[in-house]
Design a protein around this motif. Structure first.
Motif, PDB file in Angstrom:
ATOM      1  N   THR A   1       0.837  -1.202   0.000  1.00 35.88           N
ATOM      2  CA  THR A   1       0.000   0.000   0.000  1.00 35.88           C
ATOM      3  C   THR A   1       0.871   1.250   0.000  1.00 35.88           C
ATOM      4  OG1 THR A   1      -1.704  -1.207   1.237  1.00 35.88           O
ATOM      5  CG2 THR A   1      -1.853   1.196   1.218  1.00 35.88           C
ATOM      6  N   TRP A   2       0.467   2.223  -0.824  1.00 38.30           N
ATOM      7  CA  TRP A   2       1.169   3.506  -0.951  1.00 38.30           C
ATOM      8  C   TRP A   2       0.155   4.627  -0.779  1.00 38.30           C
ATOM      9  CZ3 TRP A   2       6.059   5.206  -1.174  1.00 38.30           C
ATOM     10  CH2 TRP A   2       6.300   6.489  -1.670  1.00 38.30           C
ATOM     11  N   VAL A   3       0.318   5.455   0.247  1.00 42.12           N
ATOM     12  CA  VAL A   3      -0.604   6.562   0.496  1.00 42.12           C
ATOM     13  C   VAL A   3      -0.196   7.763  -0.354  1.00 42.12           C
ATOM     14  CG1 VAL A   3      -1.485   8.186   2.216  1.00 42.12           C
ATOM     15  CG2 VAL A   3      -1.179   5.772   2.819  1.00 42.12           C
TER      16      VAL A   3
ATOM     17  N   PRO B   1       1.684   9.748   3.507  1.00 44.41           N
ATOM     18  CA  PRO B   1       2.387   9.775   2.222  1.00 44.41           C
ATOM     19  C   PRO B   1       3.885   9.521   2.387  1.00 44.41           C
ATOM     20  CG  PRO B   1       0.770  11.526   2.288  1.00 44.41           C
ATOM     21  CD  PRO B   1       0.794  10.925   3.661  1.00 44.41           C
ATOM     22  N   GLY B   2       4.410   8.653   1.523  1.00 43.20           N
ATOM     23  CA  GLY B   2       5.817   8.291   1.581  1.00 43.20           C
ATOM     24  C   GLY B   2       6.095   7.006   2.319  1.00 43.20           C
TER      25      GLY B   2
ATOM     26  N   VAL C   1       7.696   0.664   6.075  1.00 48.05           N
ATOM     27  CA  VAL C   1       8.903   1.470   5.900  1.00 48.05           C
ATOM     28  C   VAL C   1       8.462   2.929   5.846  1.00 48.05           C
ATOM     29  CG1 VAL C   1      10.887   1.999   4.441  1.00 48.05           C
ATOM     30  CG2 VAL C   1      10.102  -0.378   4.674  1.00 48.05           C
ATOM     31  N   ARG C   2       8.921   3.709   6.802  1.00 50.02           N
ATOM     32  CA  ARG C   2       8.510   5.108   6.894  1.00 50.02           C
ATOM     33  C   ARG C   2       9.351   5.974   5.954  1.00 50.02           C
ATOM     34  NH1 ARG C   2       3.568   5.250   9.344  1.00 50.02           N
ATOM     35  NH2 ARG C   2       3.596   4.157  11.359  1.00 50.02           N
ATOM     36  N   GLY C   3       8.673   6.801   5.180  1.00 53.36           N
ATOM     37  CA  GLY C   3       9.352   7.796   4.368  1.00 53.36           C
ATOM     38  C   GLY C   3      10.424   7.227   3.474  1.00 53.36           C
TER      39      GLY C   3
ATOM     40  N   LEU D   1      -8.803  10.759   1.881  1.00 49.39           N
ATOM     41  CA  LEU D   1      -7.654   9.854   1.783  1.00 49.39           C
ATOM     42  C   LEU D   1      -7.610   9.261   0.385  1.00 49.39           C
ATOM     43  CD1 LEU D   1      -5.439   7.814   2.826  1.00 49.39           C
ATOM     44  CD2 LEU D   1      -7.357   6.387   3.607  1.00 49.39           C
ATOM     45  N   THR D   2      -6.422   9.261  -0.208  1.00 49.08           N
ATOM     46  CA  THR D   2      -6.193   8.580  -1.483  1.00 49.08           C
ATOM     47  C   THR D   2      -4.995   7.658  -1.308  1.00 49.08           C
ATOM     48  OG1 THR D   2      -6.994  10.475  -2.758  1.00 49.08           O
ATOM     49  CG2 THR D   2      -5.673   8.839  -3.932  1.00 49.08           C
ATOM     50  N   PHE D   3      -5.148   6.393  -1.715  1.00 48.44           N
ATOM     51  CA  PHE D   3      -4.004   5.481  -1.671  1.00 48.44           C
ATOM     52  C   PHE D   3      -4.084   4.499  -2.834  1.00 48.44           C
ATOM     53  CE2 PHE D   3      -7.236   3.446   0.990  1.00 48.44           C
ATOM     54  CZ  PHE D   3      -7.123   2.085   0.742  1.00 48.44           C
ATOM     55  N   VAL D   4      -2.922   3.934  -3.145  1.00 44.38           N
ATOM     56  CA  VAL D   4      -2.811   2.907  -4.179  1.00 44.38           C
ATOM     57  C   VAL D   4      -2.480   1.596  -3.475  1.00 44.38           C
ATOM     58  CG1 VAL D   4      -1.632   2.156  -6.274  1.00 44.38           C
ATOM     59  CG2 VAL D   4      -1.965   4.600  -5.846  1.00 44.38           C
TER      60      VAL D   4
END
Length: 216
Positions: free
Chosen positions: A67-69, A88-89, A133-135, A112-115
């Protein structure tokens, strides 16, 4: 190279409940036998959740879920005891393995939008696992060895170029901005499926963000 445009995605979700989903592959009640997967990738869903909206607890198995915000904050809770807020990130991976249940919600005050991308594992079963994994830094690859795949995040300035990996299967998803790739211009939500590509380069037409899957 097979380019799929954002407006060709199957529209799902439940707009009345504040959930809008756009599917790049055959999904749920939308069955397209000619669009079941590409390499290990079996889903690439663009999700938009209004404040307070979300997906109640539901099961997954034998799937690597990444997942990617894009904007906003995503709250994740699962049956293994993890509770996380993604921004995000951040890259999140839920390895469903033999089975896990989770909840995904927008508990924040803004849309909220995420892929979310699903990959088929090389070997089904096993113990579920979870990682965030943050950022993640630009050009830092994120490996999903269970699916024989690698995710590359590319953030391009206008005019900046980046090499597309040479691999049996490469999937390029444009998160934001516009990108030129092998004579095609891709905008937000557009994707390119590249089989056995060699020495391809993506260039930012504008400032842009890409998710690039390198797969067996």
């Amino acid at each position: 190279m097979d380019v799929r445009r954002a407006d060709a995605r199957y529209q799902g979700g439940d707009p009345a409940a504040g959930i809008e989903t756009r599917h790049a592959f055959s999904f749920g009640s939308h069955y397209d036998p000619g669009n079941l997967r590409f390499g290990a990738l079996i889903a690439c869903n663009e999700e938009r959740l209004a404040p307070g909206a979300g997906f109640d607890e539901h099961p997954h198995s034998h799937t690597e879920i990444v997942t990617w915000v894009v904007a906003g904050e995503l709250t994740h809770r699962d049956s293994r005891g993890h509770e996380t807020t993604l921004r995000p990130g951040d890259v999140q991976r839920l390895s469903a393995a033999a089975g896990v249940r989770h909840v995904e919600r927008n508990d924040g005050p803004v849309p909220l939008t995420f892929v979310q991308m699903w990959l088929a594992p090389l070997d089904p079963g096993g113990e579920p696992s979870y990682e965030v994994v943050r950022g993640i830094a630009d050009r830092t690859p994120y490996a999903v060895p269970e699916a024989g795949a690698m995710l590359h995040v590319r953030r391009l300035a206008a005019g900046e170029r980046t090499a597309v990996p040479d691999a049996p299967h490469v999937y390029v998803h444009v998160v934001r901005g516009a990108v030129g790739l092998d004579g095609e211009e891709l905008g937000p939500g557009d994707a390119a499926r590249i089989a056995d590509g060699k020495e391809l380069t993506a260039v930012g037409v504008t400032d842009a963000e890409l998710l690039v899957w390198e797969m067996l």
